[in-house]
Write an enzyme that holds these catalytic residues in place. Structure first.
Site, PDB file in Angstrom:
ATOM      1  N   GLY A 165       0.818  -1.206   0.000  1.00 43.45           N
ATOM      2  CA  GLY A 165       0.000   0.000   0.000  1.00 43.45           C
ATOM      3  C   GLY A 165       0.850   1.253   0.000  1.00 43.45           C
ATOM      4  N   GLY A 190      -0.500   4.378   0.253  1.00 43.10           N
ATOM      5  CA  GLY A 190      -1.225   5.513   0.842  1.00 43.10           C
ATOM      6  C   GLY A 190      -0.426   6.072   2.004  1.00 43.10           C
ATOM      7  N   GLY A 215       0.982   3.372   4.482  1.00 42.77           N
ATOM      8  CA  GLY A 215       2.052   2.576   3.896  1.00 42.77           C
ATOM      9  C   GLY A 215       3.338   3.367   3.749  1.00 42.77           C
ATOM     10  N   PHE A 269     -13.912  20.655  14.001  1.00 44.55           N
ATOM     11  CA  PHE A 269     -14.432  19.435  13.389  1.00 44.55           C
ATOM     12  C   PHE A 269     -15.406  18.788  14.365  1.00 44.55           C
ATOM     13  CE2 PHE A 269     -13.147  16.826   9.609  1.00 44.55           C
ATOM     14  CZ  PHE A 269     -12.820  17.880   8.791  1.00 44.55           C
ATOM     15  N   ASP A 328      -9.014  -5.293  -0.140  1.00 48.35           N
ATOM     16  CA  ASP A 328      -8.144  -6.424  -0.510  1.00 48.35           C
ATOM     17  C   ASP A 328      -7.334  -6.951   0.683  1.00 48.35           C
ATOM     18  OD1 ASP A 328      -8.985  -5.103  -2.767  1.00 48.35           O
ATOM     19  OD2 ASP A 328      -7.080  -5.177  -3.828  1.00 48.35           O
ATOM     20  N   GLN A 356     -18.975   3.705   9.004  1.00 49.72           N
ATOM     21  CA  GLN A 356     -19.365   5.115   9.141  1.00 49.72           C
ATOM     22  C   GLN A 356     -20.057   5.659   7.903  1.00 49.72           C
ATOM     23  OE1 GLN A 356     -16.319   8.559   9.537  1.00 49.72           O
ATOM     24  NE2 GLN A 356     -17.397   8.469  11.484  1.00 49.72           N
ATOM     25  N   HIS A 402     -21.072   9.135   6.377  1.00 50.74           N
ATOM     26  CA  HIS A 402     -20.744  10.554   6.520  1.00 50.74           C
ATOM     27  C   HIS A 402     -22.004  11.370   6.275  1.00 50.74           C
ATOM     28  CE1 HIS A 402     -18.847  14.439   5.843  1.00 50.74           C
ATOM     29  NE2 HIS A 402     -17.693  13.941   6.213  1.00 50.74           N
ATOM     30  N   LEU A 437     -18.085  13.160  -1.604  1.00 51.32           N
ATOM     31  CA  LEU A 437     -17.982  13.783  -0.280  1.00 51.32           C
ATOM     32  C   LEU A 437     -17.979  15.308  -0.329  1.00 51.32           C
ATOM     33  CD1 LEU A 437     -17.392  13.185   2.800  1.00 51.32           C
ATOM     34  CD2 LEU A 437     -15.041  13.735   2.243  1.00 51.32           C
ATOM     35  N   GLU A 473     -16.587  17.629   6.051  1.00 46.43           N
ATOM     36  CA  GLU A 473     -17.104  18.132   7.323  1.00 46.43           C
ATOM     37  C   GLU A 473     -16.572  19.539   7.614  1.00 46.43           C
ATOM     38  OE1 GLU A 473     -17.354  15.136  10.390  1.00 46.43           O
ATOM     39  OE2 GLU A 473     -16.344  16.454  11.794  1.00 46.43           O
ATOM     40  N   ARG A 481     -20.353  12.160  13.849  1.00 48.31           N
ATOM     41  CA  ARG A 481     -20.942  11.802  12.550  1.00 48.31           C
ATOM     42  C   ARG A 481     -22.102  10.833  12.648  1.00 48.31           C
ATOM     43  NH1 ARG A 481     -15.430  11.364   8.897  1.00 48.31           N
ATOM     44  NH2 ARG A 481     -15.157  13.632   8.777  1.00 48.31           N
ATOM     45  N   HIS A 490     -18.738   5.948   4.165  1.00 49.43           N
ATOM     46  CA  HIS A 490     -17.508   6.729   4.087  1.00 49.43           C
ATOM     47  C   HIS A 490     -16.274   6.017   4.634  1.00 49.43           C
ATOM     48  CE1 HIS A 490     -14.982  10.246   4.014  1.00 49.43           C
ATOM     49  NE2 HIS A 490     -14.857  10.283   5.322  1.00 49.43           N
ATOM     50  N   ARG A 498     -15.697   6.965  14.266  1.00 52.86           N
ATOM     51  CA  ARG A 498     -14.472   7.756  14.165  1.00 52.86           C
ATOM     52  C   ARG A 498     -14.791   9.240  14.146  1.00 52.86           C
ATOM     53  NH1 ARG A 498     -11.769  10.250   9.772  1.00 52.86           N
ATOM     54  NH2 ARG A 498     -13.046   9.305   8.139  1.00 52.86           N
ATOM     55  N   LEU A 552      -6.549  10.402   9.246  1.00 48.86           N
ATOM     56  CA  LEU A 552      -5.226  10.758   8.730  1.00 48.86           C
ATOM     57  C   LEU A 552      -4.211  10.630   9.865  1.00 48.86           C
ATOM     58  CD1 LEU A 552      -5.881  13.840   6.396  1.00 48.86           C
ATOM     59  CD2 LEU A 552      -5.591  11.439   5.777  1.00 48.86           C
TER      60      LEU A 552
HETATM   61  C1  FAD Z   1     -13.199  11.380   0.147  1.00 46.89           C
HETATM   62  C2  FAD Z   1     -12.523  11.125   1.461  1.00 46.89           C
HETATM   63  C3  FAD Z   1     -12.134  12.177   2.270  1.00 46.89           C
HETATM   64  C4  FAD Z   1     -11.516  11.929   3.492  1.00 46.89           C
HETATM   65  N1  FAD Z   1     -11.142  12.991   4.273  1.00 46.89           N
HETATM   66  C5  FAD Z   1     -10.495  12.761   5.435  1.00 46.89           C
HETATM   67  C6  FAD Z   1     -10.026  13.844   6.234  1.00 46.89           C
HETATM   68  O1  FAD Z   1     -10.159  15.016   5.887  1.00 46.89           O
HETATM   69  N2  FAD Z   1      -9.406  13.563   7.387  1.00 46.89           N
HETATM   70  C7  FAD Z   1      -9.204  12.283   7.820  1.00 46.89           C
HETATM   71  O2  FAD Z   1      -8.621  12.096   8.885  1.00 46.89           O
HETATM   72  N3  FAD Z   1      -9.616  11.242   7.068  1.00 46.89           N
HETATM   73  C8  FAD Z   1     -10.248  11.449   5.893  1.00 46.89           C
HETATM   74  N4  FAD Z   1     -10.653  10.387   5.133  1.00 46.89           N
HETATM   75  C9  FAD Z   1     -10.233   9.024   5.518  1.00 46.89           C
HETATM   76  C10 FAD Z   1      -8.759   8.834   5.179  1.00 46.89           C
HETATM   77  O3  FAD Z   1      -8.430   9.565   4.033  1.00 46.89           O
HETATM   78  C11 FAD Z   1      -8.408   7.366   4.933  1.00 46.89           C
HETATM   79  O4  FAD Z   1      -8.895   6.566   5.964  1.00 46.89           O
HETATM   80  C12 FAD Z   1      -6.890   7.194   4.851  1.00 46.89           C
HETATM   81  O5  FAD Z   1      -6.322   8.115   3.963  1.00 46.89           O
HETATM   82  C13 FAD Z   1      -6.533   5.786   4.443  1.00 46.89           C
HETATM   83  O6  FAD Z   1      -5.157   5.722   4.235  1.00 46.89           O
HETATM   84  P1  FAD Z   1      -4.420   4.334   4.027  1.00 46.89           P
HETATM   85  O7  FAD Z   1      -2.986   4.639   3.865  1.00 46.89           O
HETATM   86  O8  FAD Z   1      -4.842   3.401   5.085  1.00 46.89           O
HETATM   87  O9  FAD Z   1      -5.040   3.766   2.671  1.00 46.89           O
HETATM   88  P2  FAD Z   1      -5.143   4.364   1.188  1.00 46.89           P
HETATM   89  O10 FAD Z   1      -4.715   5.763   1.091  1.00 46.89           O
HETATM   90  O11 FAD Z   1      -6.504   4.012   0.721  1.00 46.89           O
HETATM   91  O12 FAD Z   1      -4.080   3.506   0.395  1.00 46.89           O
HETATM   92  C14 FAD Z   1      -4.242   2.121   0.152  1.00 46.89           C
HETATM   93  C15 FAD Z   1      -3.087   1.638  -0.683  1.00 46.89           C
HETATM   94  O13 FAD Z   1      -3.138   0.220  -0.776  1.00 46.89           O
HETATM   95  C16 FAD Z   1      -2.878  -0.183  -2.091  1.00 46.89           C
HETATM   96  N5  FAD Z   1      -3.547  -1.473  -2.322  1.00 46.89           N
HETATM   97  C17 FAD Z   1      -4.817  -1.823  -2.002  1.00 46.89           C
HETATM   98  N6  FAD Z   1      -5.057  -3.094  -2.379  1.00 46.89           N
HETATM   99  C18 FAD Z   1      -3.925  -3.562  -2.950  1.00 46.89           C
HETATM  100  C19 FAD Z   1      -3.535  -4.795  -3.575  1.00 46.89           C
HETATM  101  N7  FAD Z   1      -4.385  -5.822  -3.687  1.00 46.89           N
HETATM  102  N8  FAD Z   1      -2.291  -4.890  -4.064  1.00 46.89           N
HETATM  103  C20 FAD Z   1      -1.411  -3.854  -3.997  1.00 46.89           C
HETATM  104  N9  FAD Z   1      -1.725  -2.662  -3.427  1.00 46.89           N
HETATM  105  C21 FAD Z   1      -2.959  -2.521  -2.917  1.00 46.89           C
HETATM  106  C22 FAD Z   1      -3.429   0.934  -2.951  1.00 46.89           C
HETATM  107  O14 FAD Z   1      -2.796   0.957  -4.206  1.00 46.89           O
HETATM  108  C23 FAD Z   1      -3.076   2.156  -2.112  1.00 46.89           C
HETATM  109  O15 FAD Z   1      -1.774   2.580  -2.412  1.00 46.89           O
HETATM  110  C24 FAD Z   1     -11.274  10.602   3.908  1.00 46.89           C
HETATM  111  C25 FAD Z   1     -11.642   9.561   3.090  1.00 46.89           C
HETATM  112  C26 FAD Z   1     -12.278   9.798   1.894  1.00 46.89           C
HETATM  113  C27 FAD Z   1     -12.720   8.619   1.065  1.00 46.89           C
END
Ligand code: FAD
Length: 558
Positions: free
Chosen positions: A10, A12, A15, A114, A208, A227, A229, A239, A242, A273, A337, A372, A378
């Site tokens: 991952g 994100g 990761g 918030f 996944d 959750q 939203h 979205l 908030e 929420r 959400h 949450r 984040l």
């Molecule tokens: C529209 C929106 C707005 C939001 N706003 C906020 C906010 O303002 N503040 C806040 O605190 N939270 C917010 N959230 C929640 C927050 O953004 C997420 O919970 C958080 O960013 C998730 O981060 P992560 O690193 O866990 O996953 P992600 O950023 O989702 O990354 C997942 C990673 O896993 C990889 N991956 C997935 N499956 C596989 C696979 N099978 N093989 C290889 N790679 C894979 C993907 O390629 C990706 O790189 C928001 C969410 C959304 C949807």
């Protein structure tokens, strides 16, 4: 065979933060991502990230207490204390890395209000905070020379003798499956929003990692806590942050009333929420709706503030509904959400499977419990991403090397071949996915009933059966997205099942889980986590006590 000490799945925020930390401690680290890292869903985060900084008269205990209350007393308080205690340092570190946080009039880092919190402690970059953070984290990773396997798709974990020794992944551009051996694997694959239709989540949020860890024997917890939203756009579920309410927007019903007065007289639109979503859904169900929605009114904020702080959502409203937020209210409704639950970990990201760690939305240290708080996710990715990176690096240093047979790949290869060889008779993945999404949104949403959840369980059973014969139209190996959709659908169906069985189990209403037959919170019987484990007979449930440090459960009102 490809080989690393620590392998992060991952790209994100969780990761990348984990990878940076592991790399810092001198071990060999790599990241796999099914999309380019900066296209991860973290990129879409809008509103901000919470931290209580003492220099503005805030303190971490208040943040922690409000997080505990927000979680409806299901969050584990030891983990929440860590989250909130380490938050201030994390914000300063992000700023030093290069995140261009918005400033206040005095030139200091600005904050906005918030939901569910008495103090304005959300740090932000206009309304594209996630993008700003993810770009910086990606730069840092390039600087640290972490290897990235871009557009590689994880298909399974290599578990031998009960321990995790690496993964099998599909290199999408060639279509070949490969083993990547690793002493420690960190799952950071994000959420599962797409198993609902509609959702605020990106197309890649298909659970996944949650499903793969579950299949590999790691239990999931709090899966019933999904959750909704309060402000997602009519029709498509996009979205509206908030932060709009944080900056002062009102919620109105068809009579023009600020209806939150009835439900949360103190916090109004900034109640937590789950509370706001239930209030909106009640207004909608009792026919004080505007075409299935309520209205979010920003007009009194003025054009200048909207443009300066909420420009992105103004663009979104214009593009999808032709509404200029300075001129007219926008119709919104509750929409799926975030998944509070996930792969159970300790405060260092470790799962019960030695060598397997998890962080971010796919994981559950249970800092969010039943609900949450906005802008705590984040923070969760950064704090527990860092901690899991550190712990996995330590673990990998102590671990003795183990041989894995190349032939381990044939299991996944045979599965792929079997999918490719199917005839064209079955339902397409898109059809099954759509039915699953609608089912989840109909029955496992803001208001739930035992009967509805039972229907959902039956429906999912049927879909799982039909899934066994989904056809894949593209028979080639190179960049075959058909195959990926089919595999993702299998992950989603597994996750959906765990949500429904956990929700049927919890016979009370707490946080985001509201059961019509049991409208009250029942601390005596249900102040515990529900864990779900994959067994040959299907999902098996168990209970785990909630960790309480200093905050005893109280009546929750806003
Ligand atoms: C529209 C929106 C707005 C939001 N706003 C906020 C906010 O303002 N503040 C806040 O605190 N939270 C917010 N959230 C929640 C927050 O953004 C997420 O919970 C958080 O960013 C998730 O981060 P992560 O690193 O866990 O996953 P992600 O950023 O989702 O990354 C997942 C990673 O896993 C990889 N991956 C997935 N499956 C596989 C696979 N099978 N093989 C290889 N790679 C894979 C993907 O390629 C990706 O790189 C928001 C969410 C959304 C949807």
């Amino acid at each position: 065979m490809l080989e690393h000490d620590v392998l992060v799945i991952g790209g994100g925020l969780a990761g990348l933060r984990a990878a940076l930390e592991a790399q810092k401690s001198g071990v060999d680290v790599a990241v796999i991502s099914k999309v380019h890292p900066v296209r991860s869903h973290s990129n879409a985060a809008q509103g901000g990230i919470n931290a209580a900084l003492t220099d503005r008269g805030d303190n971490w205990e208040d943040h922690a207490y409000e997080t505990v209350k927000g979680s409806d007393y299901l969050g584990d308080q030891d983990a929440i204390e860590i989250l909130c205690q380490e938050a201030g340092q994390a914000i300063i570190e992000l700023e030093h890395m290069g995140v261009i946080f918005s400033r206040d009039e005095t030139g200091h880092l600005g904050t906005r209000a918030f939901g569910g919190q008495q103090k304005a402690r959300t740090f932000f970059v206009a309304d594209f905070t996630g993008q700003a953070m993810l770009q910086v984290m990606y730069e840092q990773m390039i600087k640290a020379r972490v290897r990235v396997y871009e557009e590689w798709f994880l298909t399974s974990l290599v578990i031998e003798d009960g321990e995790c020794h690496g993964v099998v992944a599909l290199e999408m551009i060639t279509g070949t499956l490969q083993i990547i051996k690793a002493k420690a694997v960190i799952m950071a694959t994000g959420g599962l929003g797409r198993l609902y239709e509609p959702t605020t989540n990106a197309l890649i949020c298909t659970g996944d990692g949650i499903a793969l860890a579950y299949r590999a024997g790691a239990p999931l917890i709090d899966m019933e806590m999904v959750q909704y939203h309060p402000t997602t756009l009519k029709n498509n579920g996009v979205l509206i942050t908030e932060a709009a309410r944080g900056e002062g927007a009102y919620l109105l019903n068809s009579k023009g009333e600020r209806f939150m007065e009835k439900y949360a007289p103190n916090m109004m639109e900034l109640a937590s929420r789950d509370v706001v979503s239930r209030a909106e859904q009640t207004e909608i169900n009792e026919r004080r709706d505007v075409d299935g929605c309520v209205l979010l009114d920003l007009r009194h904020l003025g054009r200048e503030k909207i443009h300066e702080r909420l420009s992105y959502i103004n663009e979104v409203s214009m593009d999808f509904l032709g509404i200029d937020l300075a001129e007219a209210p926008v119709p919104v409704r509750p929409g799926m959400h975030y998944q509070m639950g996930g792969i159970k970990t300790d405060v260092n990201g470790a799962t019960i499977v030695p060598g397997l760690y998890a962080a971010g939305e796919c994981a559950c240290v249970s800092v969010h419990g039943g609900n949450r708080l906005g802008a705590n996710s984040l923070l969760d990715t950064i704090i527990f991403g860092r901690r899991s990176g550190e712990a996995a690096a330590i673990y990998s240093r102590e671990k003795v090397d183990k041989q894995i047979l190349e032939s381990r790949v044939s299991q996944d290869e045979n599965h792929l071949k079997e999918i490719m060889a199917r005839g064209d008779n079955g339902d397409t993945p898109a059809k099954i996915r759509r039915e699953m999404g609608v089912t989840m949104n109909d029955y496992a949403a803001v208001f739930r009933t035992t009967e509805g959840m039972g229907i959902a369980r039956e429906k999912l059973r049927g879909l799982k059966e039909r899934y066994q014969s989904v056809p894949v139209q593209d028979k080639g190996r190179v960049f075959n997205t058909n195959i990926l959709f089919a595999l993702e659908l299998g992950f989603m169906l597994d996750c959906a099942e765990t949500i429904v069985v956990s929700a049927l189990e919890r016979k009370e209403s707490r946080g985001a889980h509201y059961m019509a037959e049991y409208p009250q919170r029942d601390d005596e019987n249900w102040m515990k986590h529900i864990s779900v484990k994959n067994t040959p007979g299907g999902p098996t449930l168990d209970y785990i006590p909630v960790t309480i440090t200093q905050w005893q459960p109280q009546v929750r009102s806003y």
